[in-house]
Design an enzyme around this catalytic site. Structure first.
Site, short mmCIF file in Angstrom:
data_model
loop_
_atom_site.label_atom_id
_atom_site.label_comp_id
_atom_site.label_asym_id
_atom_site.label_seq_id
_atom_site.Cartn_x
_atom_site.Cartn_y
_atom_site.Cartn_z
N LYS A 64 23.31 -18.76 -25.56
CA LYS A 64 24.66 -19.22 -25.23
C LYS A 64 24.62 -20.31 -24.17
O LYS A 64 25.47 -21.20 -24.16
CB LYS A 64 25.51 -18.03 -24.75
CG LYS A 64 25.87 -17.04 -25.84
CD LYS A 64 26.74 -15.91 -25.32
CE LYS A 64 25.94 -14.90 -24.54
NZ LYS A 64 26.71 -13.69 -24.19
N HIS A 121 26.19 -0.60 -27.16
CA HIS A 121 27.25 -1.52 -27.58
C HIS A 121 28.57 -0.77 -27.64
O HIS A 121 28.98 -0.26 -28.69
CB HIS A 121 26.93 -2.13 -28.95
CG HIS A 121 25.96 -3.26 -28.86
ND1 HIS A 121 26.27 -4.47 -28.33
CD2 HIS A 121 24.65 -3.33 -29.22
CE1 HIS A 121 25.21 -5.27 -28.37
NE2 HIS A 121 24.22 -4.60 -28.90
#
Length: 642
Positions: free
Chosen positions: A590, A157
């Protein structure tokens, strides 16, 4: 009828309330000291108004609008500096409450275990009770662990904003909260409170956010901290707890030694999907830094082990294999002539030091007593530790083998010299570009991108049937192609230096078709990680990642078609007839929303099981759940059962 009150539960809840009040008070004192009493009063007014607004919303009354307007007025009146104080105050207050609640949960778990209550769902005891009740024998269960593989994975990340300094403060506060409940005197409690006050002050004075984006090297360093602070110590404890529970549940004669079924993987340093900063040099750095953590830890532990195992032959003779290990150690000190375990450990330390220097150029802090050859691999190091354990057992001193030595043996079996497998990941679009360039420059197919799926599969299958490389040393290639093949060359070198477990998975993002799988075969062959022939050898698991709702609906069809191809089926056969598939929770969440995503994931898993069963292949699922519901996750225990 009077309600039954659990006095232990009441005590624990009282501790939670006390911890919350203490942390809130300490934070308030710090804000008053650092930002002024006026700012503290303003923050408190905003907090009280926010609480009233939340309650009015819950009550469904007409006052919610008025309270919201009041809150808006208070917030809009803040200047930039005041706004930052409010944001920091509410953020830190929430984090401190989370710490208090985590401590409360741990107290409840400990109390539940100590009270001899029925096993709690999610615990090892609960799981063992269920499988035992279902008629699974202890032998069958130990055999199952030899085949099982569970691997939480640290994902990369680069946008991570939580600073290590903030995490260090929070960890220190959590430790002090836990210690505070154990204080036995007023003085100990006061000292604990003073230490807490210092940590809360340090937390407030530490910047919450970085001003610059993390480099991949910073990500690697942050990821390694989890191994130093937690995983190196906690994973052996988990194994030990499980082995003890198996012995107790099934009345085994001795605790079993389970295969290393539980390991920790990482994407940090190997995940190139969307991150061009992950290069061959970065992967080499990640592999070397991980090995440094593992080897440094082992050197320290072996040194301490030598101090502990002062077993003397003047009390009892050592078994022959211990004497042989001692004689080969190169340690001829007259002070240790009657201490074969210490002499043997001197030799083990010397070989481990030589391994560290050979693999990563690291010199041991304490120089070895004699020059000894490096270990071929971590298994050879583990074999010497096993010899020590067998020797102690043979001379009825097995209890000495069940302390530091057992923990070290478990660490070596789980972490090897590589610490954690680094998964490679890249998007299928990049593979398509690389393969198209290779085919065009080799004058095999100038228009690969324009081919339909059937033509692509036929072309790639023909190409993969033979050993001929497509890349020529006499041609110039794009930076993309050179970079992709350099990454794979670094992976191959890392496997040779640190063992095959160092890099063993290649994840294909946005996998939609069979050609996406075969394209990876092409680039692996170019790097020497796939050797074609009558009995092909694939050195990495090719792991398709199905992410969108549409891809999840078609994943069974794609895998079925791939396994029906002789060339792909032979690759899977060379990997032990196991196929790993990654399911994407975040993108599907999503794409279709939480409910649709979970239903699609369930159907995809069912389809994949059916397909693999038909082809005689064992399926291993990699659940890309993330850590939050927003990324498709949820309670881990429920997800595992699902």
């Amino acid at each position: 009828m009077e309600a039954i009150v659990d006095p232990d539960r009441e005590t624990k809840d009282h501790q939670l309330r006390e911890d919350r009040r203490l942390l809130g008070r300490l934070l308030g004192e710090v804000i008053g000291e650092q930002a002024g009493d006026a700012m503290l009063e303003r923050i408190e007014r905003i907090r009280q108004t926010a609480v009233r607004f939340r309650r009015s919303e819950s009550d469904g009354g007409s006052a919610a609008g008025e309270v919201k307007a009041e809150l808006d007025t208070q917030l809009n009146a803040l200047d930039i500096e005041q706004t930052l104080h409010v944001v920091r105050a509410f953020s830190f207050f929430s984090q401190l409450l989370n710490i208090a609640e985590d401590a409360q949960q741990k107290r409840r778990r400990d109390a539940h275990t100590e009270a001899g209550s029925p096993p709690r769902p999610g615990s090892l005891a609960y799981a063992l009770e269920r499988v035992s009740r279902d008629g699974v024998s202890g032998t069958a269960l130990v055999d199952w662990f030899a085949r099982a593989r569970i691997s939480p994975v640290l994902t990369a990340h680069p946008t991570e904003v939580q600073r290590q300094s903030i995490l260090d403060c929070e960890r220190a506060i959590a430790d002090l909260i836990a210690q505070r409940s154990l204080a036995r005197s007023v003085r100990e409690r006061d000292e604990s409170d003073e230490a807490l006050a210092r940590e809360v002050l340090r937390l407030w004075l530490t910047s919450m956010l970085r001003l610059t984006r993390l480099e991949v090297a910073d990500e690697i360093a942050n990821g390694l901290n989890y191994f130093r602070m937690s995983l190196l110590a906690e994973l052996p404890r988990l194994y030990a707890d499980l082995e003890a529970a198996l012995k107790q549940r099934y009345a085994l004669e001795r605790e079993p030694w389970l295969a290393p079924f539980l390991t920790v993987g990482t994407w940090i340093g190997g995940d190139r999907d969307g991150n061009p900063n992950v290069t061959a040099q970065v992967l080499e750095h990640a592999l070397a830094q991980q090995a440094r953590v593992a080897l440094s830890h082992y050197l320290d532990e072996v040194n301490q082990l030598g101090k502990e195992l002062s077993v003397s032959t003047r009390i009892q003779q050592a078994p022959p294999e211990i004497r042989a290990l001692a004689d080969a150690s190169g340690d001829d000190s007259e002070y240790r002539q009657d201490e074969p375990y210490r002499r043997a450990i001197s030799g083990i330390y010397a070989r481990l030091a030589a391994s560290a220097e050979a693999a990563i150029g690291m010199r041991a802090h304490l120089a070895p007593l004699a020059a000894r050859p490096a270990y071929v691999d971590a298994d050879a190091f583990g074999a010497d530790l096993d010899t020590l354990a067998r020797g102690l057992e043979a001379q009825r001193a097995g209890r000495l083998a069940r302390g530091r030595l057992r923990t070290l043996r478990r660490q070596v079996s789980v972490f090897g010299f590589h610490l954690a497998p680094i998964d490679l990941r890249q998007s299928s679009d990049e593979h398509e570009s690389v393969v198209a360039e290779l085919l065009a420059r080799a004058e095999v197919e100038p228009g690969y991108v324009s081919l339909d799926e059937a033509a692509r599969v036929a072309l790639l299958a023909r190409e993969l049937a033979g050993p001929r490389p497509l890349r020529s040393p006499h041609l110039q290639y794009s930076a993309l192609l050179e970079g992709e093949l350099a990454i794979l060359a670094a992976a191959a070198a890392g496997r040779r230096r640190f063992g095959p477990r160092a890099v063993r998975h290649y994840v294909i993002s946005h996998c939609k078709s069979v050609s996406d799988l075969l394209e990876v075969g092409i680039v692996l062959r170019e790097a020497g990680l796939l050797r074609p022939g009558p009995e092909p050898a694939l050195e990495l698991d090719i792991v398709p990642l199905f992410e969108s709702i549409a891809d999840l609906e078609r994943c069974g069809e794609v895998l079925d078609a791939a396994l029906s191809l002789p060339v792909y089926r032979s690759w899977v056969g060379s990997r032990g007839n196991e196929q790993e598939v990654m399911l994407g929770y975040s993108d599907s969440n999503k794409d279709g929303g939480y409910l649709t995503s979970n239903w699609s994931l369930y159907k995809a898993g069912t389809d994949l099981v059916r397909v693999c069963h038909r082809h005689g292949v064992r399926l291993r699922l990699f659940h890309g759940r993330g850590g939050t519901v927003g990324r498709g996750g949820g309670p881990s225990y429920d997800a595992i059962l699902a």
